[in-house]
Design a protein around this motif. Sequence first.
Motif, PDB file in Angstrom:
ATOM      1  N   LEU A  88       0.831  -1.202   0.000  1.00  0.00           N
ATOM      2  CA  LEU A  88       0.000   0.000   0.000  1.00  0.00           C
ATOM      3  C   LEU A  88       0.866   1.253   0.000  1.00  0.00           C
ATOM      4  CD1 LEU A  88      -2.774  -0.925   2.607  1.00  0.00           C
ATOM      5  CD2 LEU A  88      -3.015  -0.749   0.138  1.00  0.00           C
ATOM      6  N   GLY A  89       2.124   1.091   0.440  1.00  0.00           N
ATOM      7  CA  GLY A  89       2.972   2.263   0.587  1.00  0.00           C
ATOM      8  C   GLY A  89       3.901   2.542  -0.585  1.00  0.00           C
ATOM      9  N   VAL A  90       3.868   1.696  -1.649  1.00  0.00           N
ATOM     10  CA  VAL A  90       4.823   1.914  -2.737  1.00  0.00           C
ATOM     11  C   VAL A  90       4.476   3.194  -3.491  1.00  0.00           C
ATOM     12  CG1 VAL A  90       5.274  -0.532  -3.012  1.00  0.00           C
ATOM     13  CG2 VAL A  90       3.569   0.578  -4.459  1.00  0.00           C
ATOM     14  N   ARG A  91       5.470   3.756  -4.154  1.00  0.00           N
ATOM     15  CA  ARG A  91       5.268   5.047  -4.814  1.00  0.00           C
ATOM     16  C   ARG A  91       4.730   4.886  -6.240  1.00  0.00           C
ATOM     17  NH1 ARG A  91      10.282   6.251  -5.231  1.00  0.00           N
ATOM     18  NH2 ARG A  91      10.822   4.444  -3.982  1.00  0.00           N
ATOM     19  N   ALA A  92       5.218   3.851  -6.945  1.00  0.00           N
ATOM     20  CA  ALA A  92       4.839   3.724  -8.356  1.00  0.00           C
ATOM     21  C   ALA A  92       3.988   2.469  -8.571  1.00  0.00           C
ATOM     22  CB  ALA A  92       6.103   3.646  -9.212  1.00  0.00           C
ATOM     23  N   GLN A 132      -0.134  -4.387  -6.089  1.00  0.00           N
ATOM     24  CA  GLN A 132      -1.077  -5.114  -5.238  1.00  0.00           C
ATOM     25  C   GLN A 132      -1.524  -6.420  -5.883  1.00  0.00           C
ATOM     26  OE1 GLN A 132      -4.179  -2.331  -4.490  1.00  0.00           O
ATOM     27  NE2 GLN A 132      -2.832  -1.032  -3.279  1.00  0.00           N
ATOM     28  N   ILE A 133      -1.791  -6.365  -7.183  1.00  0.00           N
ATOM     29  CA  ILE A 133      -2.219  -7.582  -7.867  1.00  0.00           C
ATOM     30  C   ILE A 133      -1.118  -8.634  -7.825  1.00  0.00           C
ATOM     31  CG2 ILE A 133      -2.729  -8.579 -10.128  1.00  0.00           C
ATOM     32  CD1 ILE A 133      -4.391  -6.195 -10.747  1.00  0.00           C
ATOM     33  N   ALA A 157       8.294  -6.919  -6.716  1.00  0.00           N
ATOM     34  CA  ALA A 157       7.144  -6.010  -6.646  1.00  0.00           C
ATOM     35  C   ALA A 157       7.304  -5.022  -5.501  1.00  0.00           C
ATOM     36  CB  ALA A 157       5.851  -6.810  -6.492  1.00  0.00           C
ATOM     37  N   LEU A 158       7.866  -5.475  -4.374  1.00  0.00           N
ATOM     38  CA  LEU A 158       8.007  -4.572  -3.233  1.00  0.00           C
ATOM     39  C   LEU A 158       9.261  -3.711  -3.326  1.00  0.00           C
ATOM     40  CD1 LEU A 158       6.905  -6.540  -0.068  1.00  0.00           C
ATOM     41  CD2 LEU A 158       5.724  -4.739  -1.297  1.00  0.00           C
ATOM     42  N   TRP A 159      10.326  -4.321  -3.821  1.00  0.00           N
ATOM     43  CA  TRP A 159      11.618  -3.654  -3.804  1.00  0.00           C
ATOM     44  C   TRP A 159      11.743  -2.663  -4.952  1.00  0.00           C
ATOM     45  CZ3 TRP A 159      16.120  -5.498  -6.933  1.00  0.00           C
ATOM     46  CH2 TRP A 159      17.287  -4.794  -6.625  1.00  0.00           C
ATOM     47  N   ARG A 160      11.202  -3.023  -6.121  1.00  0.00           N
ATOM     48  CA  ARG A 160      11.265  -2.166  -7.304  1.00  0.00           C
ATOM     49  C   ARG A 160       9.888  -2.074  -7.943  1.00  0.00           C
ATOM     50  NH1 ARG A 160      14.933   1.500  -8.096  1.00  0.00           N
ATOM     51  NH2 ARG A 160      16.288   0.961  -6.390  1.00  0.00           N
TER      52      ARG A 160
END
Lengths: 291, 326
Positions: A90-94, A100-101, B302-305
Amino acid sequence: MSLAAVVQMLLSGLLMGLIYALVAAGLSLIFGLMDVVNFAHGELLMLAMYATFFLWRGTGIEPLLLVPVVAILLFGVGMVIYRTLIARALGVRANRGMVQIFITFGLAIFLQGAAQFAFGGDFRSIGHSLLANRTVAFAGVYLPLPQAAAGVVCLLAFAALLLIARTEFGRALEATREDREAVALLGIDRDRIFALGWGLGAASVGVAGAMLAGFYYTSPDVGANFALIAYVTVALGGFGSLAGALLAGVLIGEVEAVTAQLFDPSLKQVGVLGVYLLVLLVRPRGLFGTL
Amino acid sequence: MLRRRRRRLLAGGVALLLLALLPLPIGDVYTLNLLILTLLYVGLSQAWNILGGYCGQISLGHALYFGAGAYVSTLLYLHLGLPPSLGLFAGGLVAAVLALAVGWPCFRLSGHYYAIATIVVAVIFYLLALNADFLGGASGVYIPFKGDSWVALQFRTSKLPFVYLALAYAALVWLLAWIMEGTRAGFYWRAVKDDPIAARSLAVRVLPSKLVAAGLSGFATGVGGAIYAQYVGYIDPDSVLAMPLSILIALPAVLGGVGTLWGPLLGAALLIPLSELSRSYLGGSGHGVDLMLYGGLIMLVALWRPEGLLGLFARRGGAGTHAGTA
């Protein structure tokens, strides 16, 4: 087709439909709360089924009594998944939607592999219990007891979910769903509500899985079919609506039973998916959705 | 802008040349197989990228277009004798028509509703194919070998022709993406992806834009499916229509960088060898370690990049200009 056969068909559709409904309720709860579709939902069901099976085999305790244990276990699993993965996603920027998927897809694949690694590919089933392989016959209609118990427990779980919705926590859930930003101003810890929402969603699947393990084979990939039906149920009932999930679940159980009876058992899913597409064309937000 | 586009085309040409030289010193059949599959997925994922990346419509049902291409070209060859070198265009066209037919009702849905609808449509066709006798049902269709030929796209004596076929396919889909980046439709796609309502208010015709993306994406995916069928020589619903394939088509672009020219190449170069190697070394006995690795990698990247691995190479501050912000 005799009357008894028709009743039999509708009854088995109803009982399966109640399981679908409860699995979908967990998915719907999480989606309604934070707009995240859990593509690992079927794997939570698989975990619940394995937990029930191994607890039964290890302790010999009646599977019906294990339902609360498995529910609590899954509650914990749901919270852990939220804290370790979803909160970060939920906190990622791009590319938030895409992250999420694919994060839950990655989790689904990982959990399938982990189950394969830990438990092997064998089909497991609970061989003997209070209810296993028992049926009650009435006027030519056969009622298998494990399925009947599953239906009753699923209804009870729905009642519990509706009760929870009326508590202080339930109102905080609803408020967070309505406006995530505003609740923070009211002193509601959004992150905690999200985590509890995941716990509750996973616990719902836990109850469904514990009951399902009583009459269905457990294997690492058992979740895939149930997950697909859960997505369809939620989309049909309207994302975020509990009543919608219940009605859509039962509707889907019935459509499946009727398709299997009238056409071919291997086509039962085609009937379900076809009805979903039909509804989609007429009413894109689902039966009870408030888009 | 124009200079940057020309530089990219030049870079693409250099990459093509290097890739064309790459297989020459390789004699090992296993490595060549890996190269062919990787190149095929570079093209497939770029095809997905046109709709999912540039236009932002996350389709999780591209296996349908892949399978349509594979089945159409194979059945035309078996029943009417149409050579697959032509049949692949027929396969692509049928896939494009399917993509338009799926898109027309589904593009009214947004976000997760759209993604789920694409899964459902693809699964329906998968289940129907399992039960369709004229498609060979669950037991599938064999493509008989009639000698090495560029007309029938069959080669047994050497794998090299397939390397170049897959390379040509990947390069052409890359070129399609490059061309579309510079067209009006390409700009519309990015507007639709970023904010469909704002795009509409600026007189962007949203539905037609999405349909153009779907048609091109479906066509290119279908052609890839036809090439795959010729390469493997055998197709069944599980290998060309099943749900995991839809994910595998989308993943290289997602991991490499969605909506970029180089994302699918980077993602496929990493993902396909890794998944093939782990399957052959770890997955043979059904231990599930290969799946854990594969799933773990997806979560990690997905989380890191979140903008894709391409972000690693982007100049400081310039990152994310093309990865988009969704």
